[in-house]
Motif scaffolding. Sequence first.
Motif, PDB file in Angstrom:
ATOM      1  N   ARG A  25       0.798  -1.273  -0.126  1.00 50.16           N
ATOM      2  CA  ARG A  25       0.139   0.038  -0.093  1.00 50.16           C
ATOM      3  C   ARG A  25       0.733   1.465   0.029  1.00 50.16           C
ATOM      4  NH1 ARG A  25      -2.110   2.074   5.415  1.00 50.16           N
ATOM      5  NH2 ARG A  25      -0.201   2.788   5.439  1.00 50.16           N
ATOM      6  N   ASP A  26       2.015   1.133   0.927  1.00 52.56           N
ATOM      7  CA  ASP A  26       2.859   2.618   0.985  1.00 52.56           C
ATOM      8  C   ASP A  26       3.812   2.558  -0.147  1.00 52.56           C
ATOM      9  OD1 ASP A  26       1.568   2.843   3.385  1.00 52.56           O
ATOM     10  OD2 ASP A  26       3.177   2.115   4.460  1.00 52.56           O
ATOM     11  N   ALA A  27       3.979   1.442  -1.101  1.00 56.17           N
ATOM     12  CA  ALA A  27       4.938   1.546  -2.151  1.00 56.17           C
ATOM     13  C   ALA A  27       4.155   1.728  -3.424  1.00 56.17           C
ATOM     14  CB  ALA A  27       5.635   0.244  -2.480  1.00 56.17           C
ATOM     15  N   THR A  28       2.862   1.386  -3.528  1.00 57.50           N
ATOM     16  CA  THR A  28       2.294   1.983  -4.964  1.00 57.50           C
ATOM     17  C   THR A  28       1.839   3.364  -5.064  1.00 57.50           C
ATOM     18  OG1 THR A  28       0.556   1.229  -6.305  1.00 57.50           O
ATOM     19  CG2 THR A  28      -0.130   1.183  -3.746  1.00 57.50           C
ATOM     20  N   ALA A  29       1.885   3.804  -6.302  1.00 61.01           N
ATOM     21  CA  ALA A  29       1.578   5.173  -6.617  1.00 61.01           C
ATOM     22  C   ALA A  29      -0.146   5.137  -6.629  1.00 61.01           C
ATOM     23  CB  ALA A  29       1.827   5.458  -8.267  1.00 61.01           C
TER      24      ALA A  29
ATOM     25  N   THR B 298      -1.890   4.494  -4.178  1.00 65.98           N
ATOM     26  CA  THR B 298      -2.461   4.966  -2.865  1.00 65.98           C
ATOM     27  C   THR B 298      -2.236   6.495  -3.035  1.00 65.98           C
ATOM     28  OG1 THR B 298      -1.400   3.191  -1.803  1.00 65.98           O
ATOM     29  CG2 THR B 298      -1.767   5.180  -0.489  1.00 65.98           C
ATOM     30  N   LEU B 299      -1.508   7.247  -3.710  1.00 69.35           N
ATOM     31  CA  LEU B 299      -1.427   8.759  -3.966  1.00 69.35           C
ATOM     32  C   LEU B 299      -2.852   8.979  -4.857  1.00 69.35           C
ATOM     33  CD1 LEU B 299      -0.076  11.539  -3.654  1.00 69.35           C
ATOM     34  CD2 LEU B 299       1.361  10.950  -5.567  1.00 69.35           C
ATOM     35  N   VAL B 300      -2.735   8.302  -5.730  1.00 68.36           N
ATOM     36  CA  VAL B 300      -3.866   8.809  -6.651  1.00 68.36           C
ATOM     37  C   VAL B 300      -5.327   8.655  -5.913  1.00 68.36           C
ATOM     38  CG1 VAL B 300      -5.206   7.817  -8.620  1.00 68.36           C
ATOM     39  CG2 VAL B 300      -2.609   7.766  -9.023  1.00 68.36           C
ATOM     40  N   GLN B 301      -5.366   7.573  -5.042  1.00 66.53           N
ATOM     41  CA  GLN B 301      -6.769   7.581  -4.282  1.00 66.53           C
ATOM     42  C   GLN B 301      -6.652   8.746  -3.299  1.00 66.53           C
ATOM     43  OE1 GLN B 301      -9.442   4.786  -4.530  1.00 66.53           O
ATOM     44  NE2 GLN B 301      -8.412   5.521  -6.310  1.00 66.53           N
TER      45      GLN B 301
ATOM     46  N   LEU C 205     -16.539   9.631 -10.140  1.00 71.50           N
ATOM     47  CA  LEU C 205     -16.756   8.306  -9.359  1.00 71.50           C
ATOM     48  C   LEU C 205     -16.197   7.120 -10.221  1.00 71.50           C
ATOM     49  CD1 LEU C 205     -18.283   6.802  -6.991  1.00 71.50           C
ATOM     50  CD2 LEU C 205     -20.084   6.665  -8.601  1.00 71.50           C
ATOM     51  N   TYR C 206     -16.438   7.130 -11.431  1.00 70.41           N
ATOM     52  CA  TYR C 206     -15.902   6.134 -12.174  1.00 70.41           C
ATOM     53  C   TYR C 206     -14.451   5.828 -12.261  1.00 70.41           C
ATOM     54  CZ  TYR C 206     -20.389   5.422 -14.719  1.00 70.41           C
ATOM     55  OH  TYR C 206     -21.705   5.130 -14.829  1.00 70.41           O
ATOM     56  N   ALA C 207     -13.723   7.089 -12.141  1.00 71.90           N
ATOM     57  CA  ALA C 207     -12.340   7.089 -12.120  1.00 71.90           C
ATOM     58  C   ALA C 207     -11.605   6.601 -10.979  1.00 71.90           C
ATOM     59  CB  ALA C 207     -11.540   8.722 -12.347  1.00 71.90           C
ATOM     60  N   ILE C 208     -12.398   7.041  -9.901  1.00 75.43           N
ATOM     61  CA  ILE C 208     -11.957   6.644  -8.480  1.00 75.43           C
ATOM     62  C   ILE C 208     -12.239   5.084  -8.380  1.00 75.43           C
ATOM     63  CG2 ILE C 208     -13.922   7.219  -6.835  1.00 75.43           C
ATOM     64  CD1 ILE C 208     -11.841   8.288  -4.834  1.00 75.43           C
TER      65      ILE C 208
ATOM     66  N   ILE D  71      -7.852  -0.959  -9.056  1.00 72.51           N
ATOM     67  CA  ILE D  71      -6.364  -1.318  -9.225  1.00 72.51           C
ATOM     68  C   ILE D  71      -5.500  -1.309  -8.172  1.00 72.51           C
ATOM     69  CG2 ILE D  71      -4.167  -0.278 -10.589  1.00 72.51           C
ATOM     70  CD1 ILE D  71      -6.333   0.781 -12.942  1.00 72.51           C
ATOM     71  N   TRP D  72      -6.023  -0.347  -7.227  1.00 66.92           N
ATOM     72  CA  TRP D  72      -5.250  -0.360  -5.834  1.00 66.92           C
ATOM     73  C   TRP D  72      -5.212  -1.623  -5.035  1.00 66.92           C
ATOM     74  CZ3 TRP D  72      -7.149  -0.552  -0.844  1.00 66.92           C
ATOM     75  CH2 TRP D  72      -6.352  -0.091  -0.067  1.00 66.92           C
ATOM     76  N   GLU D  73      -6.637  -1.835  -4.980  1.00 64.20           N
ATOM     77  CA  GLU D  73      -6.967  -3.269  -4.335  1.00 64.20           C
ATOM     78  C   GLU D  73      -6.149  -4.192  -4.757  1.00 64.20           C
ATOM     79  OE1 GLU D  73     -11.288  -5.179  -2.515  1.00 64.20           O
ATOM     80  OE2 GLU D  73     -11.271  -3.026  -3.286  1.00 64.20           O
ATOM     81  N   LYS D  74      -5.992  -4.362  -6.098  1.00 65.39           N
ATOM     82  CA  LYS D  74      -5.402  -5.619  -6.734  1.00 65.39           C
ATOM     83  C   LYS D  74      -3.730  -5.461  -6.448  1.00 65.39           C
ATOM     84  CE  LYS D  74      -4.230  -8.639  -9.815  1.00 65.39           C
ATOM     85  NZ  LYS D  74      -4.395 -10.118  -9.519  1.00 65.39           N
ATOM     86  N   VAL D  75      -3.179  -4.456  -6.515  1.00 61.97           N
ATOM     87  CA  VAL D  75      -1.705  -4.381  -5.846  1.00 61.97           C
ATOM     88  C   VAL D  75      -1.626  -4.683  -4.371  1.00 61.97           C
ATOM     89  CG1 VAL D  75      -0.201  -2.545  -5.682  1.00 61.97           C
ATOM     90  CG2 VAL D  75      -1.117  -2.772  -7.648  1.00 61.97           C
ATOM     91  N   VAL D  76      -2.688  -4.144  -3.598  1.00 58.64           N
ATOM     92  CA  VAL D  76      -2.376  -4.327  -2.145  1.00 58.64           C
ATOM     93  C   VAL D  76      -2.941  -5.845  -1.844  1.00 58.64           C
ATOM     94  CG1 VAL D  76      -3.030  -3.428   0.175  1.00 58.64           C
ATOM     95  CG2 VAL D  76      -2.390  -1.660  -1.847  1.00 58.64           C
ATOM     96  N   PHE D  77      -4.012  -6.186  -2.281  1.00 61.43           N
ATOM     97  CA  PHE D  77      -4.561  -7.412  -1.599  1.00 61.43           C
ATOM     98  C   PHE D  77      -4.552  -8.481  -2.752  1.00 61.43           C
ATOM     99  CE2 PHE D  77      -6.851  -4.017   0.795  1.00 61.43           C
ATOM    100  CZ  PHE D  77      -6.478  -4.275   1.948  1.00 61.43           C
ATOM    101  N   GLY D  78      -4.275  -8.446  -3.749  1.00 59.25           N
ATOM    102  CA  GLY D  78      -4.076  -9.454  -4.967  1.00 59.25           C
ATOM    103  C   GLY D  78      -5.447  -9.472  -5.576  1.00 59.25           C
ATOM    104  N   GLN D  79      -6.410  -8.761  -5.524  1.00 58.25           N
ATOM    105  CA  GLN D  79      -7.678  -8.887  -6.272  1.00 58.25           C
ATOM    106  C   GLN D  79      -8.380  -7.783  -6.496  1.00 58.25           C
ATOM    107  OE1 GLN D  79      -9.357 -11.527  -2.841  1.00 58.25           O
ATOM    108  NE2 GLN D  79     -11.100 -10.499  -3.451  1.00 58.25           N
ATOM    109  N   TYR D  80      -9.068  -7.411  -7.390  1.00 54.54           N
ATOM    110  CA  TYR D  80      -9.549  -6.071  -7.884  1.00 54.54           C
ATOM    111  C   TYR D  80     -10.659  -5.783  -7.013  1.00 54.54           C
ATOM    112  CZ  TYR D  80      -6.809  -6.232 -12.242  1.00 54.54           C
ATOM    113  OH  TYR D  80      -5.499  -6.293 -12.884  1.00 54.54           O
TER     114      TYR D  80
END
Length: 167
Positions: free
Chosen positions: A18-22, A24-27, A69-72, A78-87
């Motif tokens: 979570r801390d390493a992915t960009a 997180t900043l986008v969100q 809303l669609y963008a977020i 994508i953030w959820e996939k990076v952090v938790f392994g599923q979209y």
Amino acid sequence: MSASSHQVLYTPAQRARRDATAWTLVQGILAPVQFLIFGISLYLVINSLQTGEHTDWALASVVIKTLVLYAIMVTGAIWEKVVFGQYLFAPAFYWEDVVSMGVLALHTAYLWVWWQGVWSPTDQLLLALAAYGSYAINAAQYIRKLRMARLQKTTPSLPDTGAQAST
């Protein structure tokens, strides 16, 4: 959330991702931008319903809010996939994602009736208010999770058991 519960929102590995992915900043940027747009749009919608003025602005503001809303939602998946392994529907954010589907459905329904133009502007704005009510509930869920994450950060390191907070 007490430290004795041994339920954590993020395992140490998930927190590191979570801390390493960009994303997180986008969100972190999109969430307050969307909330600001929501506040402005909500004002315009309520004002239009009360006064009948600036209806076009109110209707357009809901379209803008929906596009953000669609963008977020896409970047959040994508953030959820990076952090938790599923979209979507990772255990830590399962109920937030469930409610998000309802939020998306109402906002998409708004876009549909706006695009088709078969509903009166008043009916469209009332649908927008329903969508905004669901969004407010969903936003409160995410604010709660943000608070949980901050509280978890201040507690002593917990073992990487893979336990997830459930809501």
